[in-house]
Design a protein around this motif. Structure first.
Motif, PDB file in Angstrom:
ATOM      1  N   ASP A   1       0.836  -1.204   0.000  1.00  6.37           N
ATOM      2  CA  ASP A   1       0.000   0.000   0.000  1.00  6.37           C
ATOM      3  C   ASP A   1       0.870   1.254   0.000  1.00  6.37           C
ATOM      4  O   ASP A   1       2.087   1.185   0.190  1.00  6.37           O
ATOM      5  CB  ASP A   1      -1.028  -0.016   1.135  1.00  6.37           C
TER       6      ASP A   1
ATOM      7  N   GLU B   1      -5.596  -2.690   1.315  1.00 11.44           N
ATOM      8  CA  GLU B   1      -5.105  -3.972   0.799  1.00 11.44           C
ATOM      9  C   GLU B   1      -6.251  -4.944   0.478  1.00 11.44           C
ATOM     10  O   GLU B   1      -6.198  -5.678  -0.521  1.00 11.44           O
ATOM     11  CB  GLU B   1      -4.164  -4.648   1.812  1.00 11.44           C
TER      12      GLU B   1
ATOM     13  N   ASP C   1      -6.824  -1.914   4.854  1.00 13.03           N
ATOM     14  CA  ASP C   1      -7.608  -1.011   4.030  1.00 13.03           C
ATOM     15  C   ASP C   1      -6.615   0.007   3.461  1.00 13.03           C
ATOM     16  O   ASP C   1      -6.071   0.797   4.243  1.00 13.03           O
ATOM     17  CB  ASP C   1      -8.667  -0.333   4.903  1.00 13.03           C
TER      18      ASP C   1
ATOM     19  N   GLY D   1      -4.496   6.996   5.793  1.00 13.97           N
ATOM     20  CA  GLY D   1      -4.953   5.611   5.960  1.00 13.97           C
ATOM     21  C   GLY D   1      -4.513   4.742   4.794  1.00 13.97           C
ATOM     22  O   GLY D   1      -4.622   3.521   4.848  1.00 13.97           O
TER      23      GLY D   1
ATOM     24  N   ASN E   1      -1.764  -5.650  12.529  1.00 14.92           N
ATOM     25  CA  ASN E   1      -3.130  -5.161  12.635  1.00 14.92           C
ATOM     26  C   ASN E   1      -4.029  -6.375  12.816  1.00 14.92           C
ATOM     27  O   ASN E   1      -3.642  -7.493  12.450  1.00 14.92           O
ATOM     28  CB  ASN E   1      -3.527  -4.370  11.388  1.00 14.92           C
TER      29      ASN E   1
HETATM   30  N1  GLY Z   1      -3.281  -0.143   4.855  1.00 13.25           N
HETATM   31  C1  GLY Z   1      -2.914   0.099   6.171  1.00 13.25           C
HETATM   32  C2  GLY Z   1      -3.867  -0.348   7.163  1.00 13.25           C
HETATM   33  O1  GLY Z   1      -4.897  -0.940   6.869  1.00 13.25           O
HETATM   34  O2  GLY Z   1      -3.615  -0.114   8.330  1.00 13.25           O
END
Ligand code: GLY
Ligand code: AMP
Length: 409
Positions: A196, A276, A274, A210, A269
């Motif tokens: 990302d 991805e 998000d 984000g 996480n």
């Molecule tokens: N793409 C980074 C996240 O979801 O934290």
């Protein structure tokens, strides 16, 4: 089979789309851009499976409350969700598990933190212990900026209580990748890797967001590297969680960096990434409902397979993001964009006006997503679709998945 998805963003839209291939799907609180929106809280909805999208309800124990009612839930309980809810605790767990990660110190006292900083070499990495919507990480070469940030975090000025404890880390360099594992408490099945783009500006300039776009697969990730992710990161972490009595059923998302001294964990996480998720779901050939039911039941048996297609998503953001975005503008062109081959637009931050027109309601508004036989083809389709969409002040990064083979950020 009825599935209830919790959330309202582009990640959840991508999940709803995929889950709908084999189940009836509701989403709460949802958004007018996502099919199946119901205003009722998840705890009042009857469903056969609950899939919790964002980290906040997971950290808050929604999965525990649903499980206490006998429901089948995909998403860790509050105990496992601490991996994302407290970076200090995450570091403690991964160190106990022997997982390679950046050296660090955890501080609540300003003088101790400043003393630790004084002994470091740049870049300095400062993180809030608690959740800060992806914005609580500062990476800087400036000792003055690092010292100021530590003061602002610890005083509560910058991020409230989330920053009253900080993690200060050794700065690492190298290309990054995101690997999401679907876990059943004992084992994890890896999904296709993605990369990302966190910074708001092209060439990775400007503040962290984000996420402004993503792509999958990631050319430098070999099968051997994925085996290493499973054996040196995911499996030891699940074993350490089990040792602590934590039955982790949900996504364990490893944010990794390929450094000169090997693969290292940046962060965990506790949910799908998000954006991805938006590039991994369109490539998934297996039945997602079946996979998540098996994970939620504690025993993944079905194999998981991905298409050879590439997928790219470009985030259309509202003016002002990642600061306070301008909202309420009418969005034009989604239907036309979706007539292009391989293109799907996920709604990340939308509302609707009195006339039923879709309007902007958030910083990251749309995820314009395209598949293609190569990354370049998917990328070209995504940007062709972006060109058909507009509202006042909309902006994108123009370099998502450009130079995908060499990208390092
Ligand atoms: N793409 C980074 C996240 O979801 O934290
Ligand atoms: P996180 O929210 O922890 O993923 O951090 C956001 C971004 O900050 C990561 O994607 C990295 O680009 C960067 N970052 C975090 N930790 C480090 C580190 N120890 N060294 C270098 N960059 C980092």
């Amino acid at each position: 089979m009825k599935v209830c998805v919790v959330g309202s963003g582009g990640r959840e839209h991508a999940l709803v789309e995929k889950l709908s291939e084999s189940a009836e799907v509701l989403i709460t609180p949802g958004s007018p851009g996502i099919p199946g929106m119901v205003p009722t809280p998840a705890e009042e909805i009857e469903a056969d499976l609950y899939v919790i999208g964002p980290e906040a309800p997971l950290v808050d124990g929604l999965a525990d409350r649903l499980r206490a009612k006998g429901k089948l839930v995909f998403g860790p309980g509050a105990d496992g969700a601490r991996l994302e809810g407290s970076k200090a605790w995450m570091k403690e767990v991964v160190e106990a598990a022997g997982v390679p990660t950046a050296d660090h110190g955890t501080f609540e006292d300003l003088n101790d933190a400043l003393e630790y900083l004084a002994g470091m070499v740049p870049p300095f990495v400062i993180k809030t212990d608690g959740l800060a919507a992806g914005k609580g990480v500062l990476v800087t070469d400036s000792l003055t900026e690092a010292r100021n940030a530590v003061g602002d975090y610890l005083s509560g000025h910058a991020f409230g209580d989330a920053g009253r404890k900080v993690v200060i880390e050794e700065g690492m360099t190298g290309p990054e990748l995101s690997v999401l594992a679907v876990c059943d408490g004992n084992k994890g099945v890896l999904l296709a890797p993605a990369q990302d783009f966190k910074r708001v500006g092209e060439n990775d300039e400007g503040p962290n967001t984000g996420g402004m776009g993503a792509y999958s697969p990631v050319p430098f990730v070999t099968d051997e590297l994925l085996d290493e992710v499973r054996t040196r990161f995911i499996e030891p972490t699940l074993a350490e969680l089990r040792r602590r009595g934590i039955d982790y059923r949900g996504v364990l998302y490893a944010g990794l960096m390929l450094t000169d001294s090997g693969l290292k964990l940046i962060e965990y996480n506790v949910r799908f990434g998000d954006p991805e998720c938006q590039v991994v779901m369109p490539r998934l050939e297996s039945d997602l409902v079946q996979l998540l039911v098996e994970a939620a039941s504690g025993d993944i048996r079905s194999p998981v397979s991905f298409s050879d297609d590439a997928c790219v998503t470009v985030i259309c953001a509202a003016e002002g993001y990642p600061g306070t975005p301008r909202n309420g503008d009418v969005i034009e062109g989604i239907d036309r964009a979706e007539t292009l081959e391989g293109v799907k637009v996920y709604c990340a931050g939308v509302s609707s006006d009195d006339e039923g027109r879709m309007t902007t309601a958030g910083g990251r508004v749309l995820n314009v997503t395209a598949t293609g036989s190569t990354i370049d083809e998917a990328r070209a389709r995504a940007y062709e679709a972006v060109a058909m969409i507009s509202w006042p002040g909309m902006f994108v990064r123009g370099d998502i998945a450009a130079n995908a083979t060499t990208k390092s950020h």
